[in-house]
Design a protein around this motif. Sequence first.
Motif, PDB file in Angstrom:
ATOM      1  N   ASN A  43      81.063  45.377  65.658  1.00 38.02           N
ATOM      2  CA  ASN A  43      79.615  45.268  65.834  1.00 38.02           C
ATOM      3  C   ASN A  43      78.854  45.873  64.659  1.00 38.02           C
ATOM      4  O   ASN A  43      77.877  45.303  64.180  1.00 38.02           O
ATOM      5  N   ALA A  44      79.309  47.025  64.162  1.00 35.69           N
ATOM      6  CA  ALA A  44      78.651  47.667  63.021  1.00 35.69           C
ATOM      7  C   ALA A  44      78.754  46.789  61.779  1.00 35.69           C
ATOM      8  O   ALA A  44      77.779  46.619  61.034  1.00 35.69           O
ATOM      9  N   ALA A  45      79.922  46.204  61.545  1.00 40.74           N
ATOM     10  CA  ALA A  45      80.112  45.346  60.372  1.00 40.74           C
ATOM     11  C   ALA A  45      79.240  44.096  60.455  1.00 40.74           C
ATOM     12  O   ALA A  45      78.671  43.659  59.451  1.00 40.74           O
ATOM     13  N   ARG A  46      79.116  43.527  61.631  1.00 45.10           N
ATOM     14  CA  ARG A  46      78.245  42.352  61.793  1.00 45.10           C
ATOM     15  C   ARG A  46      76.790  42.711  61.503  1.00 45.10           C
ATOM     16  O   ARG A  46      76.075  41.947  60.862  1.00 45.10           O
ATOM     17  N   MET A  47      76.351  43.858  61.992  1.00 40.79           N
ATOM     18  CA  MET A  47      74.963  44.284  61.746  1.00 40.79           C
ATOM     19  C   MET A  47      74.705  44.499  60.257  1.00 40.79           C
ATOM     20  O   MET A  47      73.626  44.201  59.767  1.00 40.79           O
ATOM     21  N   LEU A  48      75.714  45.016  59.542  1.00 37.57           N
ATOM     22  CA  LEU A  48      75.585  45.267  58.112  1.00 37.57           C
ATOM     23  C   LEU A  48      75.926  44.035  57.271  1.00 37.57           C
ATOM     24  O   LEU A  48      75.870  44.076  56.049  1.00 37.57           O
ATOM     25  N   LYS A  49      76.294  42.947  57.960  1.00 36.04           N
ATOM     26  CA  LYS A  49      76.682  41.691  57.303  1.00 36.04           C
ATOM     27  C   LYS A  49      77.848  41.881  56.337  1.00 36.04           C
ATOM     28  O   LYS A  49      77.878  41.314  55.252  1.00 36.04           O
TER      29      LYS A  49
END
Length: 83
Positions: A43-49
Motif C-alpha cells: 500500500n505504501a509503495a502504491r501511494m508513492l507510485k
Amino acid sequence: ARQHLLTSPYGLGSSCDLLDIFQYLYKQEGYDLSDCIRMCSTNAARMLKTYAHEIGLGKNINLVILGHDMRVKEVIINGRSAL
C-alpha cells in the motif's frame, strides 16, 4: 485492544520509519502478519507510485527480509544485497 492513532507511540507528528510501524502493528496491536505487510509495503509503495508489481528473476527490486523475531536479516536494493 487496538489503540487510537493519537494515543499510540506512533501517532500524528511522530518520527519513525516503516519498520518501526510494522513491528508496532504486529507486536503491539496484534494485526495479522499479512495485513502488516500490505500496510507497510504494498500500500505504501502504491501511494508513492514506486510499486514494482512483482518479484522475480531479473527484476530490479528493493526488499527487506525479516527473521521470525521481526529483526532485519537482509536488505536488497535494486536486486542486490546491501548488507
